[in-house]
Each structure stands twice: as C-alpha cells, then as structure tokens.
Design a protein around this motif. Structure first.
Motif, mmCIF file in Angstrom:
data_model
loop_
_atom_site.group_PDB
_atom_site.id
_atom_site.type_symbol
_atom_site.label_atom_id
_atom_site.label_comp_id
_atom_site.label_asym_id
_atom_site.label_seq_id
_atom_site.Cartn_x
_atom_site.Cartn_y
_atom_site.Cartn_z
ATOM 1 N N ASP A 161 34.273 -73.372 -51.741
ATOM 2 C CA ASP A 161 33.580 -72.517 -52.716
ATOM 3 C C ASP A 161 32.913 -71.351 -52.018
ATOM 4 O O ASP A 161 32.954 -70.212 -52.499
ATOM 5 N N ARG A 165 33.600 -67.357 -52.712
ATOM 6 C CA ARG A 165 32.525 -66.451 -53.148
ATOM 7 C C ARG A 165 32.332 -65.296 -52.179
ATOM 8 O O ARG A 165 32.026 -64.173 -52.584
ATOM 9 N N ARG A 192 36.535 -71.194 -61.202
ATOM 10 C CA ARG A 192 35.113 -71.558 -61.247
ATOM 11 C C ARG A 192 34.267 -70.562 -60.461
ATOM 12 O O ARG A 192 33.201 -70.133 -60.919
ATOM 13 N N ASN A 193 34.760 -70.195 -59.283
ATOM 14 C CA ASN A 193 33.961 -69.287 -58.454
ATOM 15 C C ASN A 193 33.950 -67.868 -59.013
ATOM 16 O O ASN A 193 32.958 -67.155 -58.857
ATOM 17 N N ASP A 196 31.241 -67.836 -61.565
ATOM 18 C CA ASP A 196 29.924 -67.817 -60.927
ATOM 19 C C ASP A 196 29.602 -66.444 -60.334
ATOM 20 O O ASP A 196 28.470 -65.958 -60.427
ATOM 21 N N ARG A 199 28.760 -63.933 -63.029
ATOM 22 C CA ARG A 199 27.395 -64.157 -63.541
ATOM 23 C C ARG A 199 26.360 -63.693 -62.520
ATOM 24 O O ARG A 199 25.400 -62.994 -62.874
ATOM 25 N N THR A 200 26.575 -64.041 -61.260
ATOM 26 C CA THR A 200 25.609 -63.649 -60.223
ATOM 27 C C THR A 200 25.536 -62.129 -60.084
ATOM 28 O O THR A 200 24.456 -61.565 -59.874
ATOM 29 N N ARG A 226 30.369 -73.783 -67.310
ATOM 30 C CA ARG A 226 30.138 -72.511 -66.606
ATOM 31 C C ARG A 226 30.178 -71.333 -67.566
ATOM 32 O O ARG A 226 29.447 -70.350 -67.393
ATOM 33 N N LYS A 229 26.847 -71.237 -69.331
ATOM 34 C CA LYS A 229 25.827 -70.697 -68.423
ATOM 35 C C LYS A 229 25.969 -69.189 -68.298
ATOM 36 O O LYS A 229 24.980 -68.444 -68.293
ATOM 37 N N ALA A 230 27.228 -68.726 -68.217
ATOM 38 C CA ALA A 230 27.472 -67.294 -68.113
ATOM 39 C C ALA A 230 27.045 -66.574 -69.387
ATOM 40 O O ALA A 230 26.441 -65.501 -69.338
#
Length: 338
Positions: A161, A165, A192-193, A196, A199-200, A226, A229-230
């Motif tokens: 992961d 990223r 998945r990454n 993330d 979103r980050t 996810r 969350k996003a």
C-alpha cells in the motif's frame, strides 16, 4: 586505516567549506539560482566538487524556493549531470543505479526518459530497481506509468500500500482522472489506494464524485466503505445518490460495522431530514463506535442539541440514551473550552 580516515576527513572538510561558500548569496551558483546569471565558475573540476555540487543541488531543491528557482536547479542539474547519470544507469552496481534513478526523479531529468524507460524492458529487473524506475516516471508525469500500474504491458509484481501511495501521490490531477476513467481495470490494491489518495489530496472533480457515488453501491464491502469515507470527505452528493443512500441504509443492521460507521458519518456531512430518522435508530447500534458517530452526526444538524436531548430522555434503548448524554456532555465541554 589511519591514512584512509585522514583522507576521508580531508575530503569531507573540503566539501563542507565548498558548500558553505556556495550557500552565500553572492556565490556563482546562488546568483544563478536566484537571478539566472550563468557563470563558468559553477562547473566543477575535481571529483569531490562534483559530489559537493550534487549534494548542494539536492539540498537546494529540497528546502524549497520559488517555482522558477526550482526549475533553474533542475535545468542546471540536467545540464551538468545528464551524461554522467546516463552512464551510471548501466553501472554494474545496483546501489549506484538506484541512487542515480533517485536523482533523475528528483531533478526531473526528462532528457533521460528513454534510458529510464529502457530499464523496464529488462525482464530480470530487480524489484527495488523497478520501483525506483516507476517513481521516476511518476516524477516525469509520464502516462506510461498508468499502463504499467494497470498491467497493460505485463503484470506488476505485488506492491505494498505504501508504495502504491508513493506513486499515486506524485501524480498530477489530470493523470489521476485518467486512472478514475480506467478504475475497473485496476487490481484491488490499486483501486483501494487510488480512492485513499484522491481523498487525501482533496480532489474535488465531477469524475471523482461520479466514481465514489457508483462505488457506494459496489458488491465489495471494502470499496463501499472507502467510497463512503471519500463521500464524507467530499461533503456533497447528487440528489440521486442521497436517495440511494437513504434506501440502502434503511436496513443498516445488515452491513459491517465499519460501513455503518461511515454511513453515519456521511449522514452528518450531507445533512438531510430523512437521515436524522435513521441516525436516531443507529445511535442504538450494538457497536460503540457506530453509536458515537451517529450521535456526532445528529449534533451537526441545526436542531441537533434538541434532538440529542430528546433521545437522552425518551429513546427506548439504554445505550442510545447514554450515548446521547455523552455527546451532549462533550459538546458542553467543547463550548466551555472555546
């Protein structure tokens, strides 16, 4: 050993003295970086000076500066070190090749793009060298990286992961949006990454919103969580997605607790009167984390305090009443601290 130590200290002292002079505002290299004034005195003569200049340019780039200054540093590095790095890429020592790739990526030496891409054609490539090469392509914003991540040419060896990223965080928004368009081609880890990282990075585009709204109905628990969350981070959904969210979580107990938690969080970010009725039920969830998230979301509504007060007094579930009381106490404490 003593002689070697003496020579090493002597070389280190010379590099330190050179670096100290180079950092002065009126030094030739600083005048080039800040004002664009070229000078023959920048070009090194001795081997130790090449090492000192490389270290200085690396430091100069990492401490920041204006966009123009950074471009001048990269231009100077490519002009002076381009041919040296080209030769080092075929060095027999792996550590030398890895260090060279790191510098090529740092200085964004696109003039060496063909040589870097050629490394990927070697089927015996070491995993560390492969990752270092992918990092360079990411620094170049090279579209070939997207095909490599998606396994168009050949399957990539498993990446962690953290490494996914690292690569995705370096990409500009345009390339990330191309990955959004080809999302279904990616493996689970990439998908998945990517979510993330989007979103980050706080990416807020229509494509991204369309993706997370689609994934909120995915058969994969991991992707749904996810995506929720996003969406909570996005803070907005289309009316169709709001309605679908309400319909899906009417039977909220059937979903994993992590998903219930994220669904409750989203209902606090995208406020809807119908969501309040669901949250009033979810505050009695058998998981504490879900209960407190539901209470937190209720408190975000304009009538949240009154709603929590009513739940604390009248809700039929003891855990729901205690959670509402806890949230009211938290809010009271926060107001007093402010």
């Amino acid at each position: 050993m003593i002689a070697r130590k003496w020579l090493w200290n002597k070389r280190r002292n010379k590099i330190a003295a050179w670096s100290s002079l180079a950092s002065m505002p009126d030094s030739p290299i600083e005048r080039y970086v800040t004002k664009g004034e070229t000078s023959r005195r920048i070009s090194p003569h001795d081997p130790w000076q090449w090492h000192a200049l490389e270290a200085y340019l690396t430091h100069r780039l990492r401490v920041g500066g204006t966009q123009v200054e950074q471009e001048r540093v990269c231009h100077l590095a490519e002009e002076l070190f381009g041919s040296i790095y080209r030769n080092r890429l075929s060095n027999r020592k792996l550590e030398v090749r890895l260090r060279t790739l790191a510098h090529i990526g740092l200085f964004r030496m696109k003039g060496l793009g063909e040589e870097v891409s050629a490394i990927l054609k070697d089927k015996r490539i070491d995993s560390e060298e492969l990752l270092a090469t992918l990092r360079v392509l990411a620094a170049f914003q090279d579209k070939k990286l997207l095909n490599l991540l998606l396994g168009v040419y050949r399957p990539l060896p498993p990446l962690s992961d953290h490494r996914y990223r690292q690569l995705l965080m370096a990409l500009e928004t345009g390339l990330l949006e191309e990955l959004i368009d080809r999302f279904d081609m990616g493996n689970d880890l990439l998908q998945r990454n990517l979510l993330d990282v989007l979103r980050t990075r706080n990416i807020r585009t229509e494509r991204y919103l369309a993706l997370i709204e689609r994934l909120m109905g995915s058969p994969s628990d991991e992707l749904r969580i996810r995506a929720l969350k996003a969406a909570a981070g996005f803070g907005y959904m289309s009316q169709e997605a709001e309605n679908a969210h309400l319909a899906r979580y009417t039977n909220w107990r059937q979903y994993p607790w992590e998903e219930r938690l994220m669904a409750a969080r989203l209902m606090g970010e995208v406020r809807n009167a119908d969501y309040q009725k669901l949250l009033e039920q979810m505050i009695g969830d058998d998981r504490y984390a879900v209960r407190i998230e539901a209470a937190h979301s209720i408190s975000r509504y304009s009538n949240g305090h009154a709603h929590l007060t009513r739940i604390a007094s009248l809700h039929g579930d003891r855990y729901a009443r205690e959670t509402a009381e806890e949230m009211l106490e938290r809010r009271s404490y926060e107001r007093n601290v402010e």
